[in-house]
Write an enzyme that holds these catalytic residues in place. Sequence first.
Site, short mmCIF file in Angstrom:
data_model
loop_
_atom_site.label_atom_id
_atom_site.label_comp_id
_atom_site.label_asym_id
_atom_site.label_seq_id
_atom_site.Cartn_x
_atom_site.Cartn_y
_atom_site.Cartn_z
N LYS A 1 -4.65 -4.07 -6.49
CA LYS A 1 -4.09 -5.32 -5.97
C LYS A 1 -5.18 -6.31 -5.55
CE LYS A 1 -0.64 -6.81 -2.51
NZ LYS A 1 0.28 -6.27 -1.47
N ASN B 1 6.87 -4.57 -1.60
CA ASN B 1 7.48 -4.25 -0.28
C ASN B 1 7.46 -5.57 0.47
OD1 ASN B 1 7.40 -1.03 0.68
ND2 ASN B 1 5.93 -1.51 -0.95
#
Length: 303
Positions: free
Chosen positions: A126, A196
């Site tokens: 990420k 999330n």
Amino acid sequence: SRLIVAAAAQMGPIARSDTRKTVVERLVGLLGEAASRGAELVVFPELTLTTFFPRWHMTDPAEIDAFYETEMPGGETRPLFEAAKRLKIGFYLGYAELVVENGVQRRFNTSILIDRDGEFVGKYRKIHLPGWDTPQPDMASQHLEKYYFEPGNLGFNVFKTMGTRIGMAICNDRRWPETYRVMALKGSEMILVGYNTPDDHTGNFDFDSLTQFHNQLSIQAGAYQNSNWVVATAKAGREEGSNLIGQSMIVAPSGQIVAMATSTDDEVVAARCDLDMAALYRKTIFDFARHREPDQYRLIVET
Ligand code: CDT
């Protein structure tokens, strides 16, 4: 047409006390359901194997390390890899990665892509880490990704696999146009994203009340403006007191949502994706070679 049946395997909440074994059993169950719908590629969420731990400020190294994987597959995750290979399903899996590189311990928020024969295709770490590197005393809920991870060092790569070209991103990356554009310029036709997203992540109600709208807006715009299919999968539901949005979705290169989860629990959504649709948009309105004006974009890459 070149077709692939893709599925988003949304997960409901994972408690802090849940074991990897229990979580992997849930993942195998979702794979089975995806298989029964003809899925060839399944996308699991970001940090699939544990609760979303960056909501807490932990200082005990042993407590922190328990949330990370040091090998993939490891003993507890192997059943997922075996099930996928047996079912001939490729998959994207997000997890917290702890590695030693050149003698230095490093932590990344990572995803991997496995093909339908169970072979490792690629890894993504990420790049856009949201939140803070220290706890924020004024915020009711914490988001400490900059404390637990360093920014990814592998770039936005595109992998030729499963009859198409696939790119990966993780959660906050989906809000940044550059994420999609870099992969689209490298020829991606499909981008996979796990996320999330708490519904109170800014602490400003005007903003937070639009969390689901911004999720759709980002994914649909990314898909359309870059002529890509996007399969985006949530970890959702009320997890350790935090409400995570659902809306796992499959979006076409037209920007249309072709499937979307209706719950915030474990749920599979699937769609037959025509990969040539990406080429159609790329040959017309988004023919990059004919229409882009990169000389005018230089500012974007200046820091
Ligand atoms: N996991 C993740 O990146 N979540 C962010 C929300 C939190 S920002 C403090 C997201 O962009 O969805």
